[in-house]
Design a protein around this motif. Structure first.
Motif, mmCIF file in Angstrom:
data_model
loop_
_atom_site.group_PDB
_atom_site.id
_atom_site.type_symbol
_atom_site.label_atom_id
_atom_site.label_comp_id
_atom_site.label_asym_id
_atom_site.label_seq_id
_atom_site.Cartn_x
_atom_site.Cartn_y
_atom_site.Cartn_z
ATOM 1 N N ILE A 30 32.634 49.484 45.006
ATOM 2 C CA ILE A 30 33.688 49.805 44.009
ATOM 3 C C ILE A 30 34.975 49.330 44.045
ATOM 4 N N PRO A 31 35.265 48.514 43.355
ATOM 5 C CA PRO A 31 36.855 47.721 43.473
ATOM 6 C C PRO A 31 37.703 48.992 42.926
ATOM 7 N N SER A 32 38.824 48.506 43.551
ATOM 8 C CA SER A 32 40.062 49.711 43.320
ATOM 9 C C SER A 32 40.601 49.333 41.914
ATOM 10 N N THR A 33 40.645 50.460 40.943
ATOM 11 C CA THR A 33 40.813 50.419 39.725
ATOM 12 C C THR A 33 42.283 50.364 39.428
ATOM 13 N N SER A 34 43.245 50.397 40.453
ATOM 14 C CA SER A 34 44.711 50.608 40.245
ATOM 15 C C SER A 34 45.417 49.451 41.010
ATOM 16 N N LEU A 35 46.145 48.993 40.401
ATOM 17 C CA LEU A 35 47.176 47.945 40.823
ATOM 18 C C LEU A 35 48.351 48.746 41.720
ATOM 19 N N VAL A 36 48.657 47.577 42.616
ATOM 20 C CA VAL A 36 49.910 48.130 43.556
ATOM 21 C C VAL A 36 51.185 48.128 42.974
ATOM 22 N N ASP A 37 51.821 48.829 42.618
ATOM 23 C CA ASP A 37 53.208 48.791 42.209
ATOM 24 C C ASP A 37 54.285 48.591 43.316
ATOM 25 N N LEU A 38 54.572 47.046 43.303
ATOM 26 C CA LEU A 38 55.597 46.885 44.385
ATOM 27 C C LEU A 38 56.901 47.602 44.296
ATOM 28 N N SER A 39 57.290 47.891 43.099
ATOM 29 C CA SER A 39 58.723 48.366 42.995
ATOM 30 C C SER A 39 58.647 49.880 43.387
ATOM 31 N N VAL A 40 57.803 50.615 43.803
ATOM 32 C CA VAL A 40 57.726 51.964 44.436
ATOM 33 C C VAL A 40 57.552 51.969 45.727
ATOM 34 N N LEU A 41 57.270 50.979 46.292
ATOM 35 C CA LEU A 41 56.847 50.827 47.723
ATOM 36 C C LEU A 41 58.157 50.779 48.725
ATOM 37 N N GLU A 74 59.848 49.712 52.437
ATOM 38 C CA GLU A 74 59.704 48.610 53.222
ATOM 39 C C GLU A 74 58.505 48.508 54.138
ATOM 40 N N GLU A 75 58.017 49.832 54.757
ATOM 41 C CA GLU A 75 57.013 49.607 55.346
ATOM 42 C C GLU A 75 55.664 49.628 54.515
ATOM 43 N N GLN A 76 55.495 50.150 53.569
ATOM 44 C CA GLN A 76 54.412 50.145 52.659
ATOM 45 C C GLN A 76 54.327 48.546 51.974
ATOM 46 N N LEU A 77 55.420 47.943 51.643
ATOM 47 C CA LEU A 77 55.500 46.705 51.181
ATOM 48 C C LEU A 77 54.896 45.613 52.294
ATOM 49 N N HIS A 78 55.480 45.775 53.593
ATOM 50 C CA HIS A 78 54.841 45.046 54.634
ATOM 51 C C HIS A 78 53.387 45.251 54.889
ATOM 52 N N ALA A 79 52.744 46.393 54.835
ATOM 53 C CA ALA A 79 51.490 46.598 54.953
ATOM 54 C C ALA A 79 50.567 45.871 53.870
ATOM 55 N N GLU A 80 51.178 46.278 52.586
ATOM 56 C CA GLU A 80 50.401 45.146 51.448
ATOM 57 C C GLU A 80 50.340 43.762 51.544
ATOM 58 N N LEU A 81 51.657 43.142 52.135
ATOM 59 C CA LEU A 81 51.701 41.755 52.575
ATOM 60 C C LEU A 81 50.659 41.369 53.788
ATOM 61 N N GLU A 82 50.537 42.457 54.452
ATOM 62 C CA GLU A 82 49.759 41.989 55.856
ATOM 63 C C GLU A 82 48.368 42.100 55.247
ATOM 64 N N LYS A 83 47.719 42.641 54.355
ATOM 65 C CA LYS A 83 46.494 42.868 53.746
ATOM 66 C C LYS A 83 46.377 41.438 53.207
ATOM 67 N N GLY A 84 47.085 40.875 52.297
ATOM 68 C CA GLY A 84 47.026 39.639 51.873
ATOM 69 C C GLY A 84 47.150 38.515 52.881
#
Length: 101
Positions: free
Chosen positions: A53-64, A66-76
């Protein structure tokens, strides 16, 4: 091996049209793509991709933070390294469709 078996499947017209448009650009007839898919099922002894089941929510980068942003970038980056990528045009079209934009 001669191709002598027929396959009849009902699919959504929009899905068929979009897939066949992409296959045409790739120079692959739909029947060859289906044959390739079936061969991959045999080789993989199952579907040749994850079914989840795909994630139905988009990641809002504006609320992340620095650590969370880097984690999302690492996933990509990890996805890119193993070839789990799509052309940007397809991604944006999927987002618009999935979120009625």
């Amino acid at each position: 091996m001669a191709k002598s078996a027929n396959l009849y499947a009902r699919i959504e017209p929009e899905v068929k049209e979009e897939a066949e448009r992409i296959l045409t650009v790739l120079g692959i007839p739909a029947s060859n793509a289906i044959n390739m898919f079936y061969k991959q099922i045999i080789l993989q002894k199952g579907l040749p991709f994850d079914v989840k089941i795909p994630s139905t929510s988009l990641v809002d980068l504006s609320v992340l933070n620095e650590e969370q942003l880097h984690a999302e970038l690492e996933k990509g980056y990890a996805d890119k390294e193993v070839g789990r990528t799509k052309p940007a045009g397809i991604v944006f079209a999927d987002i618009r469709k999935d979120h009625d934009l």
